[in-house]
Design an enzyme around this catalytic site. Structure first.
Site, PDB file in Angstrom:
ATOM      1  N   ALA A  70       0.814  -1.218   0.000  1.00  0.00           N
ATOM      2  CA  ALA A  70       0.000   0.000   0.000  1.00  0.00           C
ATOM      3  C   ALA A  70       0.848   1.269   0.000  1.00  0.00           C
ATOM      4  O   ALA A  70       0.395   2.304  -0.475  1.00  0.00           O
ATOM      5  CB  ALA A  70      -0.943   0.005   1.190  1.00  0.00           C
ATOM      6  N   THR A  71       2.060   1.208   0.497  1.00  0.00           N
ATOM      7  CA  THR A  71       2.929   2.385   0.407  1.00  0.00           C
ATOM      8  C   THR A  71       3.140   2.730  -1.065  1.00  0.00           C
ATOM      9  O   THR A  71       2.983   3.885  -1.475  1.00  0.00           O
ATOM     10  CB  THR A  71       4.282   2.127   1.100  1.00  0.00           C
ATOM     11  OG1 THR A  71       4.033   1.851   2.480  1.00  0.00           O
ATOM     12  CG2 THR A  71       5.215   3.319   0.976  1.00  0.00           C
ATOM     13  N   ASN A 150      -5.506   3.652  10.936  1.00  0.00           N
ATOM     14  CA  ASN A 150      -4.712   2.529  11.427  1.00  0.00           C
ATOM     15  C   ASN A 150      -4.371   2.638  12.908  1.00  0.00           C
ATOM     16  O   ASN A 150      -3.880   1.688  13.490  1.00  0.00           O
ATOM     17  CB  ASN A 150      -3.428   2.396  10.602  1.00  0.00           C
ATOM     18  CG  ASN A 150      -2.669   3.687  10.489  1.00  0.00           C
ATOM     19  OD1 ASN A 150      -3.187   4.679   9.962  1.00  0.00           O
ATOM     20  ND2 ASN A 150      -1.466   3.711  10.992  1.00  0.00           N
ATOM     21  N   GLN A 178      -6.905  -0.536   6.015  1.00  0.00           N
ATOM     22  CA  GLN A 178      -7.450  -1.106   7.249  1.00  0.00           C
ATOM     23  C   GLN A 178      -8.927  -1.478   7.097  1.00  0.00           C
ATOM     24  O   GLN A 178      -9.436  -2.300   7.872  1.00  0.00           O
ATOM     25  CB  GLN A 178      -7.262  -0.126   8.412  1.00  0.00           C
ATOM     26  CG  GLN A 178      -5.809   0.197   8.737  1.00  0.00           C
ATOM     27  CD  GLN A 178      -5.067  -0.938   9.422  1.00  0.00           C
ATOM     28  OE1 GLN A 178      -5.659  -1.881   9.948  1.00  0.00           O
ATOM     29  NE2 GLN A 178      -3.746  -0.868   9.418  1.00  0.00           N
ATOM     30  N   ALA A 199      -2.051  -6.851   1.104  1.00  0.00           N
ATOM     31  CA  ALA A 199      -2.373  -8.216   1.528  1.00  0.00           C
ATOM     32  C   ALA A 199      -2.060  -8.474   2.998  1.00  0.00           C
ATOM     33  O   ALA A 199      -2.802  -9.168   3.689  1.00  0.00           O
ATOM     34  CB  ALA A 199      -1.604  -9.220   0.660  1.00  0.00           C
ATOM     35  N   HIS A 200      -0.957  -7.896   3.506  1.00  0.00           N
ATOM     36  CA  HIS A 200      -0.475  -8.338   4.823  1.00  0.00           C
ATOM     37  C   HIS A 200      -1.308  -7.814   5.993  1.00  0.00           C
ATOM     38  O   HIS A 200      -1.072  -8.204   7.132  1.00  0.00           O
ATOM     39  CB  HIS A 200       1.018  -8.031   4.996  1.00  0.00           C
ATOM     40  CG  HIS A 200       1.382  -6.615   5.315  1.00  0.00           C
ATOM     41  ND1 HIS A 200       1.597  -6.183   6.600  1.00  0.00           N
ATOM     42  CD2 HIS A 200       1.595  -5.540   4.514  1.00  0.00           C
ATOM     43  CE1 HIS A 200       1.942  -4.900   6.579  1.00  0.00           C
ATOM     44  NE2 HIS A 200       1.944  -4.485   5.313  1.00  0.00           N
ATOM     45  N   THR A 239       8.425  -7.357 -12.989  1.00  0.00           N
ATOM     46  CA  THR A 239       7.957  -8.737 -12.937  1.00  0.00           C
ATOM     47  C   THR A 239       7.051  -8.931 -11.727  1.00  0.00           C
ATOM     48  O   THR A 239       7.394  -8.521 -10.620  1.00  0.00           O
ATOM     49  CB  THR A 239       9.167  -9.689 -12.848  1.00  0.00           C
ATOM     50  OG1 THR A 239       9.977  -9.478 -14.003  1.00  0.00           O
ATOM     51  CG2 THR A 239       8.727 -11.149 -12.793  1.00  0.00           C
ATOM     52  N   CYS A 325       5.614   2.322  12.393  1.00  0.00           N
ATOM     53  CA  CYS A 325       6.762   2.974  11.764  1.00  0.00           C
ATOM     54  C   CYS A 325       7.229   4.210  12.528  1.00  0.00           C
ATOM     55  O   CYS A 325       8.251   4.783  12.208  1.00  0.00           O
ATOM     56  CB  CYS A 325       6.397   3.349  10.332  1.00  0.00           C
ATOM     57  SG  CYS A 325       4.715   2.988   9.885  1.00  0.00           S
TER      58      CYS A 325
HETATM   59  C1  LIG Z   1       0.040  -0.669   6.779  1.00  0.00           C
HETATM   60  C2  LIG Z   1      -0.542   0.558   6.161  1.00  0.00           C
HETATM   61  C3  LIG Z   1       0.002   1.114   4.996  1.00  0.00           C
HETATM   62  C4  LIG Z   1       1.273   0.595   4.366  1.00  0.00           C
HETATM   63  O1  LIG Z   1       1.057  -0.608   3.697  1.00  0.00           O
HETATM   64  P1  LIG Z   1       2.312  -1.498   3.212  1.00  0.00           P
HETATM   65  O2  LIG Z   1       1.684  -2.551   2.360  1.00  0.00           O
HETATM   66  O3  LIG Z   1       2.917  -2.033   4.462  1.00  0.00           O
HETATM   67  O4  LIG Z   1       3.222  -0.624   2.454  1.00  0.00           O
HETATM   68  C5  LIG Z   1      -0.617   2.206   4.439  1.00  0.00           C
HETATM   69  N1  LIG Z   1      -1.719   2.733   4.989  1.00  0.00           N
HETATM   70  C6  LIG Z   1      -2.278   2.232   6.104  1.00  0.00           C
HETATM   71  C7  LIG Z   1      -3.516   2.853   6.654  1.00  0.00           C
HETATM   72  C8  LIG Z   1      -1.709   1.139   6.729  1.00  0.00           C
HETATM   73  O5  LIG Z   1      -2.248   0.657   7.843  1.00  0.00           O
END
Ligand SMILES: *Cc1c(COP(=O)(O)O)cnc(C)c1O
Length: 389
Positions: A70-71, A150, A178, A199-200, A239, A325
């Site tokens: 998501a970053t 978050n 979230q 995904a994580h 890729t 972070c």
């Molecule tokens: C964890 C998070 C991200 C970052 O996602 P990554 O896949 O770890 O880069 C961005 N926005 C929110 C609100 C998050 O909780």
């Protein structure tokens, strides 16, 4: 050790791992290889995942651009929209409680000459829609408001915020990391143009995410930020992470199927945690409204406690103060709610998730209450001694 930090990341569901494993070994092909079966197998897996991810958010599969997380999706949405619309305006709007992966790309654009408005939030943690209305003008090209926070879990009024942006011709982006998989989130019902997910945070693997890019109704033609082989319809070259994407698809499918039951279960645990903490400690406040909130989130502050001592003493309960972070600094989200630095530091974020049990929640509540009592006692004793008594 009890894990109550599901907003930071989540363990991979065993069903997801099982889906991923063949793509590391036997089916290791490059999804862009069109000339042999290795490539076709990988390509088919990616397209299946694209449909599963799209179904979770009510999108068409062609609207999904896979990224590393998501970053990257936030960076692509924000920088890609700004680049594509440079001639349409010079103004961007967001909210103070956004994730750094939204705020920092916007601040970079501000250094590059864009005007940026960062709106404050109300004490509830929700954006003031009247202030948003005042901020957005014909010069605004993008508004970015997260779906669920978050840290404090509050759910922003995305549909109304998107309508305000669209009324002035701005595109609307939401960081839905979230929210997706936890609460209903539908890009059509909310009428968003760009949405970031990963995904994580939904029991999938790290390193796989997606940006939803609207094609129906409004043509949202963002500019690519990574150029190369033209993967992902030219929007994100490189890729593809086939095992990660296969796992992402399975994780999205499971989250969608189990959401109603799982949201109720998780919310039951959250309410139990809140009740137990409330019964065993005093001087505790909940940060952010409970009325519009993720089922698995609780964020509380304790009076008269040193935040660092609190976290250090919780040696067998994995919780956090603020985002993963940005530890050791007061959370910018809690500061935006109006909390003092000390109070923001004396806060705990609980993230309840798929693996959390009732016994874990009960243990955590007891442990937190015990630590808070002990630290207050030590604090009072220290103050007494400092008085020279
Ligand atoms: C964890 C998070 C991200 C970052 O996602 P990554 O896949 O770890 O880069 C961005 N926005 C929110 C609100 C998050 O909780």
């Amino acid at each position: 050790m009890i894990y109550l930090d599901h907003h930071a990341t989540t363990p991979v569901d065993p069903r997801v791992l099982e889906t991923m494993l063949p793509f590391f070994t036997g089916m290791f092909g490059n999804a862009a290889s069109r000339q042999h079966r290795y490539g076709w197998e990988a390509g088919d897996a990616v397209e299946r995942s694209r449909q599963q991810v799209a179904a979770l958010i009510g999108a068409g599969s062609k609207d999904v651009v896979f990224t590393s997380g998501a970053t990257e999706a936030n960076n692509l949405a924000i920088k890609g929209a700004a680049e594509a619309r440079r001639k349409d305006g010079d103004h961007l709007v967001t909210v103070a409680t956004e994730h750094k992966a939204v705020l920092d790309p916007l601040k970079r654009l501000e250094r590059d000459g864009w005007r940026l408005t960062v709106l404050p939030v109300k004490g509830s943690g929700l954006v003031d829609l009247a202030a948003l209305q005042d901020a957005v003008t014909e010069r605004t090209v993008l508004v970015s408001v997260m779906a669920a926070n978050n840290e404090i879990g509050v759910l922003q009024p995305i549909k109304d915020a998107a309508a305000i942006a669209h009324a002035k011709g701005a595109w609307f982006h939401t960081d839905a990391v979230q929210a997706a998989g936890k609460v209903p989130f539908d890009v059509e019902a909310l009428d968003v143009d760009l949405a970031s997910i990963t995904a994580h945070k939904m029991c999938g693997p790290k390193g796989a995410g997606a940006l939803y890019v609207r094609r129906r109704g409004r043509e949202v033609a963002i500019a690519a930020q990574i150029d190369g082989g033209g993967h992902e319809r030219g929007k994100r070259s490189g890729t593809l992470n086939v095992p990660g994407i296969a796992g992402f698809g399975r994780a999205a499918e499971i989250a969608r199927a189990e959401m109603p039951a799982e949201a109720a279960r998780v919310q039951g645990l959250r309410d139990r945690l809140l009740a137990a903490l409330g019964a065993q400690t005093d001087g505790m406040t909940v940060n952010g409204t409970l009325d519009a909130r993720l089922p698995g989130n609780l964020n509380v502050s304790f009076d008269g406690i040193d935040g660092e001592a609190l976290l250090v003493s919780l040696d067998d309960v994995a919780v956090s103060s603020g985002a993963a972070c940005a530890a050791a600094e007061p959370s910018h989200v809690l500061v935006a709610l109006g909390l003092s630095k000390d109070r923001a530091l004396a806060s705990l974020r609980f993230g309840i998730g798929r693996t959390t049990t009732q016994a874990e929640v009960d243990y955590a509540a007891g442990k937190v209450a015990e630590v808070v009592k002990r630290l207050r006692h030590q604090g009072a004793y220290g103050a007494y001694r400092a008085l020279g008594a």
